[in-house]
Scaffold this motif. Structure first.
Motif, PDB file in Angstrom:
ATOM      1  N   PHE A   1       2.165   5.499  23.377  1.00 21.91           N
ATOM      2  CA  PHE A   1       1.240   4.883  21.698  1.00 21.91           C
ATOM      3  C   PHE A   1      -0.311   5.279  22.113  1.00 21.91           C
ATOM      4  CE2 PHE A   1      -1.578   3.312  18.733  1.00 21.91           C
ATOM      5  CZ  PHE A   1      -1.021   3.631  17.492  1.00 21.91           C
ATOM      6  N   GLU A   2      -0.681   4.515  22.644  1.00 19.53           N
ATOM      7  CA  GLU A   2      -2.186   4.804  23.045  1.00 19.53           C
ATOM      8  C   GLU A   2      -2.841   6.645  23.200  1.00 19.53           C
ATOM      9  OE1 GLU A   2      -6.286   3.409  25.856  1.00 19.53           O
ATOM     10  OE2 GLU A   2      -4.025   2.753  26.391  1.00 19.53           O
ATOM     11  N   ALA A   3      -1.897   7.288  24.493  1.00 18.57           N
ATOM     12  CA  ALA A   3      -2.123   8.251  24.554  1.00 18.57           C
ATOM     13  C   ALA A   3      -1.718   9.190  23.449  1.00 18.57           C
ATOM     14  CB  ALA A   3      -1.082   8.695  25.932  1.00 18.57           C
ATOM     15  N   LEU A   4      -0.780   9.169  22.460  1.00 19.84           N
ATOM     16  CA  LEU A   4      -0.958   9.854  21.696  1.00 19.84           C
ATOM     17  C   LEU A   4      -1.412   9.567  20.491  1.00 19.84           C
ATOM     18  CD1 LEU A   4       2.564   8.960  20.974  1.00 19.84           C
ATOM     19  CD2 LEU A   4       1.741  11.051  21.413  1.00 19.84           C
ATOM     20  N   TRP A   5      -2.052   8.633  20.234  1.00 16.54           N
ATOM     21  CA  TRP A   5      -3.842   8.462  19.537  1.00 16.54           C
ATOM     22  C   TRP A   5      -4.593   8.729  19.816  1.00 16.54           C
ATOM     23  CZ3 TRP A   5      -4.161   5.692  14.950  1.00 16.54           C
ATOM     24  CH2 TRP A   5      -5.223   4.837  14.955  1.00 16.54           C
ATOM     25  N   ASN A   6      -4.929   9.114  21.232  1.00 16.22           N
ATOM     26  CA  ASN A   6      -6.127   9.658  21.737  1.00 16.22           C
ATOM     27  C   ASN A   6      -5.642  11.144  21.989  1.00 16.22           C
ATOM     28  OD1 ASN A   6      -7.841   8.025  21.963  1.00 16.22           O
ATOM     29  ND2 ASN A   6      -6.958   7.228  23.757  1.00 16.22           N
TER      30      ASN A   6
ATOM     31  N   GLY B   1       1.568  -4.487  13.995  1.00 17.63           N
ATOM     32  CA  GLY B   1       0.660  -4.408  14.988  1.00 17.63           C
ATOM     33  C   GLY B   1       0.407  -2.845  15.318  1.00 17.63           C
ATOM     34  N   GLU B   2       0.245  -2.319  16.265  1.00 14.50           N
ATOM     35  CA  GLU B   2      -0.186  -1.441  17.494  1.00 14.50           C
ATOM     36  C   GLU B   2      -1.483  -0.308  16.210  1.00 14.50           C
ATOM     37  OE1 GLU B   2      -1.086  -1.203  20.798  1.00 14.50           O
ATOM     38  OE2 GLU B   2      -0.564  -3.151  20.850  1.00 14.50           O
ATOM     39  N   VAL B   3      -0.350  -0.234  15.173  1.00 17.78           N
ATOM     40  CA  VAL B   3      -1.164   0.799  14.451  1.00 17.78           C
ATOM     41  C   VAL B   3      -1.542   0.678  13.364  1.00 17.78           C
ATOM     42  CG1 VAL B   3      -0.231   2.416  12.436  1.00 17.78           C
ATOM     43  CG2 VAL B   3       1.261   1.789  14.013  1.00 17.78           C
ATOM     44  N   SER B   4      -1.344  -1.072  12.932  1.00 19.48           N
ATOM     45  CA  SER B   4      -2.434  -1.199  12.301  1.00 19.48           C
ATOM     46  C   SER B   4      -3.596  -2.118  12.919  1.00 19.48           C
ATOM     47  CB  SER B   4      -1.772  -2.703  11.211  1.00 19.48           C
ATOM     48  OG  SER B   4      -1.107  -2.197   9.983  1.00 19.48           O
ATOM     49  N   ARG B   5      -3.494  -2.629  14.292  1.00 24.13           N
ATOM     50  CA  ARG B   5      -4.411  -2.864  15.028  1.00 24.13           C
ATOM     51  C   ARG B   5      -5.531  -1.297  15.648  1.00 24.13           C
ATOM     52  NH1 ARG B   5      -0.923  -6.648  17.417  1.00 24.13           N
ATOM     53  NH2 ARG B   5      -0.330  -5.044  18.985  1.00 24.13           N
ATOM     54  N   SER B   6      -4.603  -0.497  15.395  1.00 22.62           N
ATOM     55  CA  SER B   6      -5.836   0.232  16.032  1.00 22.62           C
ATOM     56  C   SER B   6      -6.259   1.223  14.733  1.00 22.62           C
ATOM     57  CB  SER B   6      -4.786   1.725  16.711  1.00 22.62           C
ATOM     58  OG  SER B   6      -4.229   1.715  17.830  1.00 22.62           O
TER      59      SER B   6
ATOM     60  N   ASP C   1       0.940  -1.393   0.222  1.00 24.85           N
ATOM     61  CA  ASP C   1      -0.318  -0.064  -0.037  1.00 24.85           C
ATOM     62  C   ASP C   1       0.554   1.078   0.311  1.00 24.85           C
ATOM     63  OD1 ASP C   1      -2.546   1.644   0.630  1.00 24.85           O
ATOM     64  OD2 ASP C   1      -1.308   1.907   2.283  1.00 24.85           O
ATOM     65  N   GLN C   2       0.998   1.913  -0.925  1.00 28.62           N
ATOM     66  CA  GLN C   2       1.350   3.530  -1.105  1.00 28.62           C
ATOM     67  C   GLN C   2       2.060   4.286   0.267  1.00 28.62           C
ATOM     68  OE1 GLN C   2       3.404   4.134  -3.470  1.00 28.62           O
ATOM     69  NE2 GLN C   2       3.646   6.313  -4.075  1.00 28.62           N
ATOM     70  N   ALA C   3       0.988   4.344   0.628  1.00 26.89           N
ATOM     71  CA  ALA C   3       0.727   5.508   2.356  1.00 26.89           C
ATOM     72  C   ALA C   3       0.805   4.843   3.203  1.00 26.89           C
ATOM     73  CB  ALA C   3      -1.069   5.628   2.589  1.00 26.89           C
ATOM     74  N   THR C   4       1.179   3.312   3.188  1.00 21.21           N
ATOM     75  CA  THR C   4       1.316   2.143   4.314  1.00 21.21           C
ATOM     76  C   THR C   4       3.327   2.107   4.117  1.00 21.21           C
ATOM     77  OG1 THR C   4      -0.617   1.395   5.093  1.00 21.21           O
ATOM     78  CG2 THR C   4       1.474   0.388   5.658  1.00 21.21           C
ATOM     79  N   ALA C   5       3.214   2.523   3.137  1.00 26.30           N
ATOM     80  CA  ALA C   5       4.245   2.364   2.446  1.00 26.30           C
ATOM     81  C   ALA C   5       5.392   3.516   2.966  1.00 26.30           C
ATOM     82  CB  ALA C   5       4.998   1.895   0.805  1.00 26.30           C
ATOM     83  N   ALA C   6       4.630   4.538   2.647  1.00 21.36           N
ATOM     84  CA  ALA C   6       5.474   5.834   2.752  1.00 21.36           C
ATOM     85  C   ALA C   6       5.821   5.561   4.602  1.00 21.36           C
ATOM     86  CB  ALA C   6       4.581   7.038   2.347  1.00 21.36           C
ATOM     87  N   PHE C   7       4.662   5.731   5.271  1.00 18.22           N
ATOM     88  CA  PHE C   7       4.902   5.664   6.467  1.00 18.22           C
ATOM     89  C   PHE C   7       5.610   5.062   6.899  1.00 18.22           C
ATOM     90  CE2 PHE C   7       3.278   5.123  10.773  1.00 18.22           C
ATOM     91  CZ  PHE C   7       2.778   6.114  11.974  1.00 18.22           C
ATOM     92  N   PHE C   8       5.246   3.567   7.025  1.00 18.77           N
ATOM     93  CA  PHE C   8       6.811   3.223   7.272  1.00 18.77           C
ATOM     94  C   PHE C   8       8.195   3.111   6.659  1.00 18.77           C
ATOM     95  CE2 PHE C   8      10.322  -0.257   6.080  1.00 18.77           C
ATOM     96  CZ  PHE C   8      10.785  -0.287   6.775  1.00 18.77           C
TER      97      PHE C   8
ATOM     98  N   VAL D   1      -2.262   9.395  15.201  1.00 21.52           N
ATOM     99  CA  VAL D   1      -0.416   8.574  15.695  1.00 21.52           C
ATOM    100  C   VAL D   1       0.614   9.030  14.205  1.00 21.52           C
ATOM    101  CG1 VAL D   1       1.572   7.580  15.981  1.00 21.52           C
ATOM    102  CG2 VAL D   1      -0.758   7.665  17.491  1.00 21.52           C
ATOM    103  N   SER D   2       1.074  10.338  14.002  1.00 23.38           N
ATOM    104  CA  SER D   2       2.385  10.271  12.625  1.00 23.38           C
ATOM    105  C   SER D   2       3.498   9.161  12.574  1.00 23.38           C
ATOM    106  CB  SER D   2       2.097  11.972  12.269  1.00 23.38           C
ATOM    107  OG  SER D   2       3.609  12.576  13.197  1.00 23.38           O
ATOM    108  N   ALA D   3       3.914   9.294  11.152  1.00 23.63           N
ATOM    109  CA  ALA D   3       5.525   8.264  11.044  1.00 23.63           C
ATOM    110  C   ALA D   3       6.265   9.102  12.441  1.00 23.63           C
ATOM    111  CB  ALA D   3       5.354   8.331  10.052  1.00 23.63           C
TER     112      ALA D   3
END
Length: 481
Positions: A392-397, A348-353, A323-330, A366-368
């Motif tokens: 990570f959870e705090a950043l997500w929220n 892991g965490e990013v995909s699950r969220s 996925d173009q967006a996922t590749a750029a993020f990683f 949560v940005s790259a």
């Protein structure tokens, strides 16, 4: 009896042009019904179509992206049939001389093996309008906004053997068209629609069975379910002494129900003939070379680079490059931190969220760069892996602009002071004297599992802030002394 499944796909890919294939009307999604269909789209008397040059370029890019033949001379034809959402009474398409000839798409399967799926051809055509039957004031209606939107229809050879392969192919194709920038890939809006041709035959038989076509599947999940259901149905019919009827079928992904739409026992006579209003399109060498020079890094090349540059496994690199967006993020996160940890966190965490919140990575709170900052703090032992999940959870929220702010606000910095950790461990051992005695009385080979109890108690006492490696090291030294 053992059965084989044979699957071929026809995929409609909506091209990301700003205007329609033969007119200047907008292709923007979501407008009020019938506000984006002009006289050319409706085929009113006296109008003349003009080919959208960008649609031609996008079709060529697709052909280059799958190593296909590009037909230097291609012709638009009229496919004549009547349907309420086809106001002209014909669809302008390509038949004998499509713009893209034979090519291939290579897929990676769940077991790590690869397979090449042959593409028979891809042709340019205009989309029809849309019939509205649900929630439309109790009536049916026609929305012609989509009429004239440019499509490429991609036709595979019957090289697909099961639902897993079909989904792998569909995902790879999605990756290719979004990487090329010729389609936004938004399947919920109809940007990619799959027609699935399915047949079964006794294992080892060369002759193909009678096929059915399930139309307009707009998600990978629905396509997989529709194929599994149709394969099961066909086998049941044949084993019960019946015969498969060639027909067009529909699948409702919300209810899981499949039904017959219409019989296709006789071929429709669409009376194709070259469109008298459009000249043949001639692809010059200069155009082809310019487009070839502007091609982006394709998914297969990106996967190979992720393996060589970042040391990723074949499976992880395949997912991240898909996925173009996922590749750029990683890649952004990896270059600013640690590639392996970045891969683990994105998968892991990013995909699950993202899945839990039903959003794409483009909308991740949560940005790259934020993820990279978090990984840096894991690497320098400021926080442990478990504490990192809380950060990570705090950043997500939205509880901080970066990992450092969250760590400071919540007091999550890892305890690495040897004296402080030793004091905590001494308290834990004193409070659990019987367990200490049991540990020391146990054979050496069993102590590895038993030490986990003390680690858990020490981490609990430190509220998860103690460095786990130091806890293990100090505990082992004290228990074994």
């Amino acid at each position: 009896m053992q059965w084989e499944t044979v699957i071929g796909l026809e995929i409609h890919v909506q091209l990301a042009t700003k205007t329609k294939i033969f007119s200047g009307a907008s292709t923007a999604f979501g407008a009020e019904p019938n506000t984006q269909a002009c006289a050319v789209d409706l085929g009113l008397p006296g109008v003349l179509p003009v080919v959208n040059e960008e649609a031609i370029n996008m079709a060529i890019k697709f052909g280059l992206g799958i190593d296909a033949e590009i037909n230097r001379v291609n012709v638009f034809e009229r496919k004549n049939y009547f349907y309420p959402d086809l106001p002209k009474g014909y669809q302008t398409t390509q038949l004998d001389k499509p713009i893209v000839g034979a090519g291939h798409v290579d897929i990676t399967l769940k077991d790590g093996s690869s397979k090449s799926i042959r593409i028979h051809h891809a042709h340019l055509e205009e989309d029809a309008g849309k019939s509205l039957h649900e929630d439309y004031h109790g009536m049916s209606g026609i929305d012609l906004n989509r009429a004239g939107t440019p499509l490429i229809e991609i036709v595979t050879e019957p090289d697909i053997s099961n639902a897993d392969e079909a989904v792998a192919f569909a995902k790879k194709l999605h990756s290719i068209v979004t990487t090329l920038g010729i389609c936004d890939g938004n399947m919920s809006q109809g940007s990619m629609r799959f027609d699935v041709n399915v047949s079964v035959r006794p294992k080892g038989q060369e002759e193909l069975g009678t096929r059915t076509e399930t139309k307009n599947l707009n998600s990978f999940k629905f396509m997989e379910a529709a194929i599994l259901k149709e394969v099961e149905r066909q086998i049941d019919v044949i084993e019960d002494g019946g015969k498969i009827v060639q027909e067009t079928r529909l699948y409702n992904g919300d209810t899981g129900e499949a039904r017959s739409m219409r019989s296709k026992e006789e071929a429709n006579d669409y009376r194709y003939f070259p469109c008298p209003d459009l000249l043949p399109v001639v692809i010059e060498d200069s155009r082809l070379e310019k487009l070839r020079a502007d091609m982006p890094e394709m998914p297969d090349a990106k996967k190979a680079r992720f393996i060589s540059e970042f040391g990723l496994s074949d499976v992880d690199a395949d997912i991240l490059s898909g996925d173009q967006a996922t590749a750029a993020f990683f890649e952004t996160a990896a270059k600013s931190s640690d590639a392996k940890l970045a891969s683990n966190w994105v998968l892991g965490e990013v995909s699950r969220s993202l899945n839990a919140n039903e959003i794409t990575i483009a909308d991740s709170p949560v940005s790259a760069e934020m993820l990279a900052g978090l990984i840096v703090r894991i690497k320098d032992n400021t926080i442990s892996g478990n504490i990192a999940k809380k950060v990570f959870e705090a950043l997500w929220n939205g509880e901080g602009k970066d990992a450092d702010e969250v760590i400071e606000k919540k007091g999550l910095k890892q305890v690495t002071d040897t004296g402080a950790i030793e004091a905590m461990i001494d308290d834990v051992l004193a409070a659990n004297a019987q367990q200490v005695e049991n540990y020391r009385a146990a054979p050496v080979e069993k102590r590895g599992k038993m030490i986990g109890f003390f680690v858990g108690q020490a981490m609990k006492a430190s509220k998860g802030k103690a460095n786990p490696g130091m806890v293990n090291q100090i505990l082992k030294k004290k228990l074994d002394s």
